[in-house]
Enzyme design. Structure first.
Site, short mmCIF file in Angstrom:
data_model
loop_
_atom_site.label_atom_id
_atom_site.label_comp_id
_atom_site.label_asym_id
_atom_site.label_seq_id
_atom_site.Cartn_x
_atom_site.Cartn_y
_atom_site.Cartn_z
N ASP A 21 0.79 -1.24 0.00
CA ASP A 21 0.00 0.00 0.00
C ASP A 21 0.82 1.29 0.00
OD1 ASP A 21 -2.47 -1.08 -0.28
OD2 ASP A 21 -3.03 -0.97 1.84
N LYS A 24 3.34 1.16 -4.91
CA LYS A 24 4.21 0.60 -5.95
C LYS A 24 3.48 0.50 -7.30
CE LYS A 24 4.81 -3.09 -3.40
NZ LYS A 24 4.15 -2.60 -2.16
N THR A 25 2.27 -0.04 -7.25
CA THR A 25 1.55 -0.25 -8.51
C THR A 25 1.10 1.07 -9.11
OG1 THR A 25 0.86 -2.41 -7.70
CG2 THR A 25 -0.36 -1.52 -9.56
N HIS A 84 3.73 -9.22 -1.01
CA HIS A 84 4.98 -9.48 -0.32
C HIS A 84 5.52 -10.89 -0.63
CE1 HIS A 84 8.01 -9.21 2.70
NE2 HIS A 84 7.53 -10.25 3.34
P1 GDP Z 1 1.06 -1.08 -3.51
O1 GDP Z 1 0.45 -2.08 -2.60
O2 GDP Z 1 2.40 -0.62 -2.98
O3 GDP Z 1 1.13 -1.50 -4.94
O4 GDP Z 1 0.14 0.26 -3.45
P2 GDP Z 1 -0.96 0.78 -4.46
O5 GDP Z 1 -0.33 1.36 -5.68
O6 GDP Z 1 -1.98 -0.29 -4.67
O7 GDP Z 1 -1.56 2.00 -3.64
C1 GDP Z 1 -2.14 1.83 -2.36
C2 GDP Z 1 -3.08 2.97 -2.05
O8 GDP Z 1 -2.35 4.20 -1.95
C3 GDP Z 1 -4.13 3.20 -3.14
O9 GDP Z 1 -5.35 3.54 -2.50
C4 GDP Z 1 -3.58 4.37 -3.91
O10 GDP Z 1 -4.57 5.14 -4.54
C5 GDP Z 1 -2.89 5.18 -2.83
N1 GDP Z 1 -1.78 5.97 -3.40
C6 GDP Z 1 -0.79 5.48 -4.20
N2 GDP Z 1 0.05 6.47 -4.54
C7 GDP Z 1 -0.40 7.60 -3.94
C8 GDP Z 1 0.06 8.95 -3.90
O11 GDP Z 1 1.05 9.32 -4.51
N3 GDP Z 1 -0.67 9.83 -3.15
C9 GDP Z 1 -1.76 9.45 -2.47
N4 GDP Z 1 -2.40 10.38 -1.78
N5 GDP Z 1 -2.23 8.20 -2.48
C10 GDP Z 1 -1.56 7.27 -3.19
MG MG Z 2 0.67 -3.33 -5.83
#
Ligand code: GDP
Ligand code: MG
Length: 392
Positions: A21, A24-25, A84
């Protein structure tokens, strides 16, 4: 017909890592969006990256999401591990073969357990270059982001990276995806940092060809395709190769097609992610973990000696020692095989220790000195090691 892949720039493999979260994606999608605006790649939306692997309809289908893009100076294959466990399995076992990584740290949350675990494991498997994306900078306060930056640099230094000099770029994947120029500019800055900080790797293109199979599938009307990253050497259409499979022994076949990201190529080389079409091979004859190699270049073996670091509980490893007779899973390239550990005279080893062990695998697998591997047990990475000797 399909447009061929033309190699005009150095090719590098990179990937996003970091706590769940932290974005990354979203960041991966944002990078493709910014580069598609430059005209050097196709935009890949979030839900095309973050999806079940079976749904992938591209030439290369593996259980880590690959996207492809180009900067002015390089061609990149970028892997975004959905979770993970995938990260540990694919990257740590060397399947992803990353030349560099983008460590994504949420500016709101800072360093979290998986952030630390990924950095530790990246170091262990030899990912030499990390660039940091301090994501969610759109919602973080500057003072707090400064602290997160400091804490991230300290984490990197603690694991043997040059934490003082690693590029740290404040980004917002989300805002960049929305097209906000301030934040698309930050993505450009991040890509510039990757272009300049991660050196073009030396490839073992002169070594005998070897590819560890990540997936096998049937393409209707064409035959069986094996996908994976070329670990070393080159392979071209028409080459005779050996399939070293879980059934044992070596089986001779010919490569009748080579593709990367759905584009046909004449010849693939170390570092390329490819799909190989194999003549006369049935779908059931080839599986994840098999090795395809130049004939006679590597032998399947069952026993090896290794130097192994046992991860601590804080690093995601065990709390308790292991003893001779311990039977975890060994992740060697893309293979996942049970093996029995012999610790010799010492008999016992504790988390945090680096020890020599001999291992008897449940089946033969192509082995060689210098091969890195991970040891897993019940969803945890309990150790990482390097092969120092092999035996039948
Ligand atoms: P991952 O698990 O690392 O791949 O994370 P995700 O890309 O799925 O993002 C997790 C959450 O964080 C989602 O609800 C995104 O919309 C939010 N999010 C991701 N990048 C940003 C950002 O730059 N700013 C904000 N405010 N929220 C973000
Ligand atoms: Mg992801």
């Amino acid at each position: 017909s399909k447009q061929a892949y033309v190699r005009t720039k150095p090719h590098l493999n990179i990937g996003t890592m970091g706590h769940v979260d932290h974005g990354k994606t979203t960041l991966t999608a944002a990078i493709t969006k910014v580069l598609s605006a430059r005209g050097t790649g196709a935009f890949v939306p979030f839900d095309r990256i973050d999806r079940a692997p079976e749904e992938a309809a591209r030439g290369i289908t593996i259980n880590i999401a690959h996207v492809e893009y180009e900067t002015d100076t390089r061609h990149y294959a970028h892997v975004d591990m959905p979770g993970h466990a995938d990260f540990v399995k694919n990257m740590i076992t060397g399947a992803a073969q990353l030349d560099g990584a983008i460590l994504v740290v949420s500016a709101l949350d800072g360093v979290m357990p998986q952030t630390a675990e990924h950095v530790l494991l990246a170091r262990r498997v030899g990912v030499r270059h990390i660039v940091v994306a301090l994501n969610k900078a759109d919602v973080g306060e500057d003072d707090l982001i400064d602290l997160v930056e400091l804490e991230t640099r300290e984490l990197l230094t603690a694991h043997g990276y040059d934490g003082d000099h690693v590029p740290v770029v404040r980004v917002s994947g989300l805002r960049a995806l929305e097209g906000d120029p301030r934040w698309t500019g930050a993505i450009e800055a991040l890509l510039d940092a990757v272009d300049t900080y991660v050196p073009t790797p030396m490839r073992y293109t002169d070594a005998p060809f070897l590819l560890s199979v990540e997936n096998a599938l049937t393409i209707t009307g064409r035959g069986t395709v094996a996908t994976g990253a070329v670990e070393r050497g080159r392979v071209r259409v028409g080459d005779r190769v050996e399939l070293l499979g879980s059934a044992g022994g070596a089986r001779s076949t010919y490569v009748t097609g080579v593709e990367t990201f759905g584009k046909p190529m004449e010849s693939a080389e170390a570092g390329d992610s490819v799909a190989l079409l194999l003549r006369g091979v049935q779908r059931a004859d080839v599986r994840r973990g098999d090795v395809i190699a130049a004939p006679g270049s590597i032998a399947p073996l069952r026993h090896f000696t290794a130097r192994v670091y046992l991860t601590t509980a804080a690093e995601g490893g065990r709390r308790t020692p292991v003893a001779t007779g311990y039977r975890p899973q060994f992740h060697l390239r893309t293979a996942d095989i049970a093996g029995e550990v012999d610790l010799g005279l010492r008999g016992v080893a504790r988390p945090g220790e680096t020890v020599t062990m001999t291992v008897s695998l449940g089946r033969d697998v192509p082995l060689e000195i210098g091969l890195g591997f991970a040891i897993r047990e019940g969803g945890r990475t309990v150790g990482a090691g390097t092969v120092t000797a092999v035996a039948p």
